[in-house]
Design an enzyme around this catalytic site. Structure first.
Site, PDB file in Angstrom:
ATOM      1  N   TRP A 158       0.845  -1.209   0.000  1.00 36.43           N
ATOM      2  CA  TRP A 158       0.000   0.000   0.000  1.00 36.43           C
ATOM      3  C   TRP A 158       0.877   1.254   0.000  1.00 36.43           C
ATOM      4  CZ3 TRP A 158      -3.664   1.439   4.680  1.00 36.43           C
ATOM      5  CH2 TRP A 158      -4.559   2.438   4.275  1.00 36.43           C
ATOM      6  N   HIS A 161      13.252  -3.847   3.451  1.00 35.58           N
ATOM      7  CA  HIS A 161      12.817  -4.438   4.718  1.00 35.58           C
ATOM      8  C   HIS A 161      13.968  -4.441   5.729  1.00 35.58           C
ATOM      9  CE1 HIS A 161       8.860  -5.644   3.557  1.00 35.58           C
ATOM     10  NE2 HIS A 161       9.194  -6.672   2.814  1.00 35.58           N
ATOM     11  N   SER A 180      -1.092 -11.879   9.170  1.00 27.50           N
ATOM     12  CA  SER A 180      -0.854 -11.587   7.757  1.00 27.50           C
ATOM     13  C   SER A 180       0.367 -12.373   7.257  1.00 27.50           C
ATOM     14  CB  SER A 180      -0.657 -10.079   7.585  1.00 27.50           C
ATOM     15  OG  SER A 180      -0.564  -9.744   6.232  1.00 27.50           O
ATOM     16  N   TYR A 239       0.036   1.383  10.111  1.00 27.11           N
ATOM     17  CA  TYR A 239      -1.009   0.896   9.200  1.00 27.11           C
ATOM     18  C   TYR A 239      -2.386   1.289   9.708  1.00 27.11           C
ATOM     19  CZ  TYR A 239      -3.706  -2.578   6.476  1.00 27.11           C
ATOM     20  OH  TYR A 239      -4.611  -3.208   5.651  1.00 27.11           O
TER      21      TYR A 239
HETATM   22  P1  A3P Z   1      -3.805  -8.730   5.458  1.00 28.11           P
HETATM   23  O1  A3P Z   1      -3.012  -9.983   5.258  1.00 28.11           O
HETATM   24  O2  A3P Z   1      -4.156  -8.506   6.905  1.00 28.11           O
HETATM   25  O3  A3P Z   1      -5.002  -8.649   4.582  1.00 28.11           O
HETATM   26  P2  A3P Z   1       2.688  -6.031   2.945  1.00 28.11           P
HETATM   27  O4  A3P Z   1       2.291  -5.183   1.802  1.00 28.11           O
HETATM   28  O5  A3P Z   1       3.681  -5.385   3.872  1.00 28.11           O
HETATM   29  O6  A3P Z   1       3.084  -7.382   2.487  1.00 28.11           O
HETATM   30  O7  A3P Z   1       1.385  -6.176   3.859  1.00 28.11           O
HETATM   31  C1  A3P Z   1       0.296  -6.925   3.388  1.00 28.11           C
HETATM   32  C2  A3P Z   1      -0.952  -6.494   4.131  1.00 28.11           C
HETATM   33  O8  A3P Z   1      -1.383  -5.231   3.634  1.00 28.11           O
HETATM   34  C3  A3P Z   1      -2.080  -7.489   3.873  1.00 28.11           C
HETATM   35  O9  A3P Z   1      -2.874  -7.507   5.059  1.00 28.11           O
HETATM   36  C4  A3P Z   1      -2.792  -6.836   2.706  1.00 28.11           C
HETATM   37  O10 A3P Z   1      -4.119  -7.263   2.520  1.00 28.11           O
HETATM   38  C5  A3P Z   1      -2.708  -5.368   3.092  1.00 28.11           C
HETATM   39  N1  A3P Z   1      -2.838  -4.460   1.945  1.00 28.11           N
HETATM   40  C6  A3P Z   1      -2.327  -4.596   0.696  1.00 28.11           C
HETATM   41  N2  A3P Z   1      -2.676  -3.575  -0.079  1.00 28.11           N
HETATM   42  C7  A3P Z   1      -3.437  -2.749   0.671  1.00 28.11           C
HETATM   43  C8  A3P Z   1      -4.119  -1.514   0.405  1.00 28.11           C
HETATM   44  N3  A3P Z   1      -4.074  -0.943  -0.792  1.00 28.11           N
HETATM   45  N4  A3P Z   1      -4.802  -0.943   1.423  1.00 28.11           N
HETATM   46  C9  A3P Z   1      -4.854  -1.528   2.643  1.00 28.11           C
HETATM   47  N5  A3P Z   1      -4.245  -2.693   2.944  1.00 28.11           N
HETATM   48  C10 A3P Z   1      -3.541  -3.304   1.979  1.00 28.11           C
END
Ligand code: A3P
Length: 326
Positions: A73, A134, A164, A222
């Protein structure tokens, strides 16, 4: 993996073999304790190359995060904001045809192999470059910490981060990865063993640095970004000195930015529904539920109590805290 020569391949193997090894959630079958963090085995050499060969530019913008904290995101938001003048049409935006991880690469991953070519491709990226990492703060290449480039950090409450991570990493195509139960993975996580962990030192490293150098690091959570997206997107815009704020229609632009990076919007794009990133992670798995508080569907009361105590103990006195939604 293509190595320049056998000598380099041997050096890489020697380095990795010399490090303590554990199984745990992460983008590789094993994690190695490297410079005080648990580095997925595939990326030890990439981290080493990143530290030795990467040259930051003052205009660079880094999206830094602990895995599964909202990186995808934030990469999308940062890319759209930084490139606002280059791609001003939201109907034909690169984000509609490329996954955020393709637009905003992680140098520590891509520098794992074909070093010369990858260094060249990084230096040829159009500027300002938006890159991801990371790595914990103390392991960042010196040129990032010493240059004027900016870092936006995102973290997430440790309950949802774990759930997650569990859902994401157990779906990864890893060769000979030891299968952990949910309870085993949780125990490891409580001991700091997850890719790029411990999670507490990861957060605290950037948190402390964001307090001493607020012009260098913007620290986001977040949960805050979900609850008041417009407010925090404006903070990002201001932090990056983006000209978006100078236009008369800045609120409309911010609304468009939020919409194009919205969870449902991104999840529904064809480009994010199929295919993978680096042959190990399916793109669709980066978009799961995108909610706060899903941990309640996974944790037993004793797990909740244990993790709450660890959070309290590790973050105590730092000023960093999380609302635990349920
Ligand atoms: P969940 O597994 O709780 O749904 P990262 O991008 O660091 O890998 O984190 C992934 C998490 O961010 C996942 O959470 C995912 O669904 C969520 N995510 C991805 N894109 C997003 C967006 N545009 N807005 C909000 N959450 C998002």
């Amino acid at each position: 993996m293509a190595f320049a020569n056998h000598e380099q391949a041997n050096e890489e193997n020697d380095l990795t073999l010399s490090l303590p090894k554990e199984s745990g959630l992460g983008a590789a079958p094993y994690l190695h304790l490297f410079q005080d963090f648990w580095c997925p085995s595939y990326y030890v050499q990439g981290v080493n190359n990143f530290q030795k060969h990467f040259h930051a530019k003052d205009s660079d913008v880094f999206v830094a995060s602990f895995p599964k904290s909202g990186t995808t995101w934030l990469k999308a938001l940062a890319f759209v904001i930084v490139n606002h003048q280059r791609f001003s049409s939201f109907d034909h935006h690169p984000l509609l045809s490329s996954n955020p991880h393709q637009l905003v690469p992680f140098p520590e991953f891509i520098l794992s192999h074909d070093l010369h070519d990858k260094i060249l491709s990084l230096s040829n990226m159009s500027e300002p470059r938006v890159l991801g990492t990371h790595l914990p703060f103390p392991s960042l290449p010196e040129s990032i910490t010493k240059s004027n480039c900016k870092i936006i950090y995102i973290c997430r409450n440790p309950f949802d981060t774990f759930v997650s991570a569990w859902e994401f990493f157990t779906k990864m195509k890893l060769v000979s990865s030891p299968a952990l139960t949910f309870e085993e993975a949780f125990e490891k996580y409580c001991n700091g063993i997850m890719g790029f962990g411990p999670w507490w030192s990861h957060m605290l490293g950037y948190w402390k640095e964001s307090i001493t150098r607020p012009d260098k690091i913007l620290f986001l959570k977040y949960e805050d970004l979900k609850e008041d997206t417009a407010f925090h997107v404006k903070r990002i815009v201001e932090f990056l000195d983006s000209p978006i704020t100078q236009g008369g229609d800045s609120n409309a632009v911010i609304e468009n930015i939020i919409n194009v990076c919205g969870f449902e919007k991104m999840k529904d794009l064809e480009v994010n529904k199929s295919g993978d990133i680096d042959n190990i992670a399916e793109k669709k798995n980066f978009f799961r539920k995108g909610k706060i508080g899903d941990w309640i569907n996974y944790f037993s009361p004793s797990m909740m109590e244990k993790l709450s105590k660890i959070i309290e103990e590790k973050l105590s006195g730092s000023g960093l805290s999380f609302k635990v939604h349920s």
